[in-house]
Write an enzyme that holds these catalytic residues in place. Sequence first.
Site, PDB file in Angstrom:
ATOM      1  N   LEU A   1       0.870  -1.171   0.000  1.00  0.00           N
ATOM      2  CA  LEU A   1       0.000   0.000   0.000  1.00  0.00           C
ATOM      3  C   LEU A   1       0.908   1.222   0.000  1.00  0.00           C
ATOM      4  O   LEU A   1       1.997   1.194   0.583  1.00  0.00           O
ATOM      5  CB  LEU A   1      -0.901   0.020   1.241  1.00  0.00           C
ATOM      6  N   ASP A   2       0.466   2.298  -0.621  1.00  0.00           N
ATOM      7  CA  ASP A   2       1.235   3.530  -0.577  1.00  0.00           C
ATOM      8  C   ASP A   2       1.392   3.979   0.872  1.00  0.00           C
ATOM      9  O   ASP A   2       0.568   3.658   1.738  1.00  0.00           O
ATOM     10  CB  ASP A   2       0.528   4.630  -1.367  1.00  0.00           C
ATOM     11  N   LYS A   3       2.417   4.763   1.138  1.00  0.00           N
ATOM     12  CA  LYS A   3       2.701   5.251   2.487  1.00  0.00           C
ATOM     13  C   LYS A   3       1.462   5.844   3.141  1.00  0.00           C
ATOM     14  O   LYS A   3       1.155   5.552   4.302  1.00  0.00           O
ATOM     15  CB  LYS A   3       3.824   6.295   2.433  1.00  0.00           C
TER      16      LYS A   3
ATOM     17  N   ARG B   1      -5.595   5.900  -7.535  1.00  0.00           N
ATOM     18  CA  ARG B   1      -5.308   7.338  -7.601  1.00  0.00           C
ATOM     19  C   ARG B   1      -5.221   7.804  -9.063  1.00  0.00           C
ATOM     20  O   ARG B   1      -5.761   8.858  -9.431  1.00  0.00           O
ATOM     21  CB  ARG B   1      -4.016   7.634  -6.855  1.00  0.00           C
TER      22      ARG B   1
END
Length: 319
Positions: A137-139, A236
């Site tokens: 997962l992205d930060k 996104r």
Amino acid sequence: MSETVHRDESIPEAMVGMRLDQAAAELLPDFSRERLKSWIKQGALTLDGVQAKPKDKVYGGERLALHAVLEEETRWVPQAIALDIVFEDDDVLVIDKPPGLVVHPAAGNPDGTLLNAVLHYCPALAAIPRAGIVHRLDKDTSGLMVVAKTLQAQTSLVEQLQARSVSREYDAVVIGVMTAGGTVDAPIGRHPKDRKRQAVTDSGKPAITHYRVAERFRGHTHVRCKLETGRTHQIRVHMAHRRFPLIGDALYSGRFKLPAGASDTLKEILREFPRQALHARKLAFIHPRHDKSMEFRADLPDDLLMLLDYLRVDSEERT
């Protein structure tokens, strides 16, 4: 501690004409095809005692011998970082990742990551490639992740991801009012000019996102997104491609916009929201050992609950 793997298999006549890496993947299902290809190239996986190439054809009757060492990772340091564990058994670890936690060490984040945390929690993961982490997962994205605790579990989960049989659903809050859900089927690859960004591009890899409306507000929409593929920044990028970028997504949202007539409080909330409004809410996969379907859900974190509450109040006050 390192783990040594020894296997000896005979290639059946039914596999005549197959590529070596294809035959190996069927005979050694505990390991991913990519890992087997790497071992073939290294000479750790031989055909009749001779190093071959992954694309070489097999004719049946040959001996396939694997002698490989899974070295323990020593470049990553275990660190006592709190983990929100949703489920754990001998094979898998399901974690609800908080926003702000990087998953894997990299140049800008050499430590303080989820990987460092799971190595501290379960030291045996040092013998598993990438400490058992099979997806990211992205930060600044919160929510569910699964970590494999054995090599066999990691191989199974990677293959499920490749086969698109892992179900992943996300909550997102986007800028703009959607009239209905839909599907974005648009390839994603590296942005041609900005290396930090991904983009919809004809040269990219296939990417499919299904989305549906959960709740509408005056200038925003709470949506549920389901991934069919798992490209970097996929939701996104796809939402921005549809002109519904995520709240708080400085990388893809473009020029900052506020809904007309928003209260001062809401304006401040939207300006200061510290991350992309994205949360991995549901994760489902087949258990690597028991072949049972497993499904997990993670409640929205406080920051997203607060954001939705303010958007809801704003909409009610102006109706």
